[in-house]
Write an enzyme that holds these catalytic residues in place. Structure first.
Site, PDB file in Angstrom:
ATOM      1  N   GLY A 147       8.906  -2.977   0.738  1.00  0.00           N
ATOM      2  CA  GLY A 147       8.439  -2.901   2.129  1.00  0.00           C
ATOM      3  C   GLY A 147       8.607  -1.707   2.876  1.00  0.00           C
ATOM      4  CB  SER A 148       9.134   1.778   1.423  1.00  0.00           C
ATOM      5  OG  SER A 148       8.020   1.905   0.691  1.00  0.00           O
ATOM      6  CG  ASN A 149       3.531   1.760   2.267  1.00  0.00           C
ATOM      7  OD1 ASN A 149       2.918   2.856   2.621  1.00  0.00           O
ATOM      8  ND2 ASN A 149       3.899   1.664   0.804  1.00  0.00           N
ATOM      9  CG  LEU A 220       1.897  -7.775  -6.579  1.00  0.00           C
ATOM     10  CD1 LEU A 220       2.834  -7.791  -7.591  1.00  0.00           C
ATOM     11  CD2 LEU A 220       1.093  -6.574  -6.229  1.00  0.00           C
ATOM     12  CB  ILE A 223      -7.253 -11.613  -0.020  1.00  0.00           C
ATOM     13  CG1 ILE A 223      -6.129 -10.843  -0.038  1.00  0.00           C
ATOM     14  CG2 ILE A 223      -7.610 -12.194   1.468  1.00  0.00           C
ATOM     15  CD1 ILE A 223      -4.845 -11.236   0.258  1.00  0.00           C
ATOM     16  CG  ASN A 237      -4.490  -3.575  -1.122  1.00  0.00           C
ATOM     17  OD1 ASN A 237      -3.474  -3.476  -0.642  1.00  0.00           O
ATOM     18  ND2 ASN A 237      -4.990  -3.084  -2.075  1.00  0.00           N
ATOM     19  CG  HIS A 239      -4.871   0.763  -5.779  1.00  0.00           C
ATOM     20  ND1 HIS A 239      -4.365  -0.412  -6.345  1.00  0.00           N
ATOM     21  CD2 HIS A 239      -5.067   1.418  -6.708  1.00  0.00           C
ATOM     22  CE1 HIS A 239      -4.335  -0.410  -7.691  1.00  0.00           C
ATOM     23  NE2 HIS A 239      -4.932   1.062  -7.963  1.00  0.00           N
ATOM     24  CG  ASP A 280      -6.998  -2.848  -6.538  1.00  0.00           C
ATOM     25  OD1 ASP A 280      -6.496  -3.021  -5.561  1.00  0.00           O
ATOM     26  OD2 ASP A 280      -6.451  -2.816  -7.550  1.00  0.00           O
ATOM     27  CD  GLU A 309       1.567   3.819  -1.195  1.00  0.00           C
ATOM     28  OE1 GLU A 309       0.863   3.361  -2.149  1.00  0.00           O
ATOM     29  OE2 GLU A 309       2.852   3.595  -1.181  1.00  0.00           O
TER      30      GLU A 309
HETATM   31  C1  GRF Z   1       2.586   0.711  -2.616  1.00  0.00           C
HETATM   32  O1  GRF Z   1       2.601   1.640  -3.610  1.00  0.00           O
HETATM   33  C2  GRF Z   1       1.447   0.314  -2.627  1.00  0.00           C
HETATM   34  O2  GRF Z   1       0.484   1.204  -2.648  1.00  0.00           O
HETATM   35  C3  GRF Z   1       1.009  -0.951  -3.256  1.00  0.00           C
HETATM   36  O3  GRF Z   1       2.390  -1.783  -3.458  1.00  0.00           O
HETATM   37  C4  GRF Z   1       3.379  -0.762  -3.157  1.00  0.00           C
HETATM   38  C5  GRF Z   1       4.262  -1.183  -1.912  1.00  0.00           C
HETATM   39  O4  GRF Z   1       5.265  -0.507  -1.760  1.00  0.00           O
HETATM   40  N1  GRF Z   1       0.165  -1.935  -2.904  1.00  0.00           N
HETATM   41  P1  GRF Z   1       6.401  -0.715  -0.678  1.00  0.00           P
HETATM   42  O5  GRF Z   1       6.893  -2.278  -0.906  1.00  0.00           O
HETATM   43  O6  GRF Z   1       5.749  -0.683   0.531  1.00  0.00           O
HETATM   44  O7  GRF Z   1       7.540   0.204  -0.717  1.00  0.00           O
END
Ligand code: GRF
Length: 325
Positions: A147-149, A220, A223, A237, A239, A280, A309
């Protein structure tokens, strides 16, 4: 196998190895403790096997779990193991599945869900009255990993006047993103395959939360059409590669970076794209690239990609939703 487990747990490499050590320490301590208690109780080869089995079962059921949580607390992994214990209890039928309502409160059965629905509806209506930010666009983030993003997006939009991360959707108990939701007081919902693929794909719940836009950030599952039709052009999304290369079914997480390195690519990057019913393949919105140099490993490349990202995803989301009006 390790990488697969790490992705399943949604933890960093460092945290993964600490978790591994905790399991090892717990196993060893439990074995020593069992030997000590057996001797202390005077059990030996002549003791009836029923007593021995009873002792071992009690140690496994209670002692092991307590030791596990003690090591977890000592090594700073309480949150992960507490969720692990809750999941175990849920599997054993000791506690029921949990969901959270719009205000972040936990509700555990359908009756409470109904009450919560009514309360959520009221909150949604309240938030839509002319006096309370009528133009606020609400975003649901679908994520099932660390969940870092998701966290970068939440932080970026935290003080935004017209955009709000209103819900986190996750399909994995114990995923890091759930702790992030909790930390930022954002309601989270654990979803199941039956409703997602065979039911309304949670469209009802998303509407109930007043969601306008959906962001996939490490989610993952494919959808389903039901959700795409309910949010046309409103699901995006990210990628971790330069699509159309290194995308499609099975291309996620470290597999992408391993393939990029194995192919000897000199460049990789990120693609933010609309979501359609194929993995994708939706229309690209934004790409950014980074060099892959000869010393890069899948791990080091993953770090570069994560940095890209974090730098771009929140801004792209902000611009995209604001420009869509
Ligand atoms: C990211 O690398 C994104 O591109 C992919 O899943 C990863 C999620 O990373 N779809 P995080 O959980 O946000 O760290």
């Amino acid at each position: 196998m390790f990488k697969h487990l790490q992705e399943k747990w949604g933890v960093s490499t460092r945290q993964f190895w600490i978790i591994f050590i905790i399991f090892g320490l717990t196993g060893t301590t439990t074995a020593l403790l069992t030997r000590y208690i057996t001797a202390w109780l005077g059990m030996d080869a002549t003791t009836h096997w029923v007593w021995k089995v009873l002792l071992q079962v009690s140690i496994l059921l209670f002692g092991y779990q307590c030791i596990l949580l003690t090591y977890a607390a000592l090594l700073g992994q309480w949150a992960f193991f507490w969720k692990y214990e809750k999941k175990l209890c849920r599997k054993l039928g000791i506690i029921r599945s949990e969901r959270r309502d719009i205000s972040g409160k936990l509700f555990i059965d359908d009756r409470m869900h109904q009450k919560s629905k009514i309360k959520n509806q009221k909150l949604v209506e309240e938030r839509q009255t002319p006096n309370s930010k009528p133009q606020t666009k609400k975003i649901a983030i679908f994520a099932s990993g660390a969940g870092s993003n998701a966290e970068k997006i939440i932080e970026h939009l935290a003080h935004h006047s017209s955009l709000q991360v209103a819900l986190i959707i996750c399909n994995k108990t114990g995923a890091g993103v759930l702790s992030i939701a909790e930390k930022h007081h954002i309601p989270s919902l654990l979803i199941n395959k039956e409703t997602f693929f065979g039911g309304d794909a949670y469209v009802g719940v998303l509407k109930e939360y007043g969601i306008d836009f959906i962001v996939l950030a490490g989610f993952l599952w494919k959808i389903p059409g039901t959700l795409i039709n309910a949010y046309p052009g409103k699901i995006i999304n990210i990628h971790p590669a330069l699509l159309p290369k290194y995308g499609g079914k099975g291309m996620y997480g470290m597999r992408v970076h391993e393939s990029v390195i194995a192919a000897g690519e000199k460049e990789s990057g990120i693609t933010i794209h609309y979501v359609n019913e194929h993995f994708d393949e939706g229309e690209p919105i934004f790409q950014a690239s980074c060099a892959v140099d000869e010393y890069d490993t899948p791990d080091s490349l993953a770090q570069k990609i994560h940095a890209l990202e974090h730098a771009h995803f929140p801004q792209v989301i902000e611009k995209l939703i604001l420009s869509a009006g």
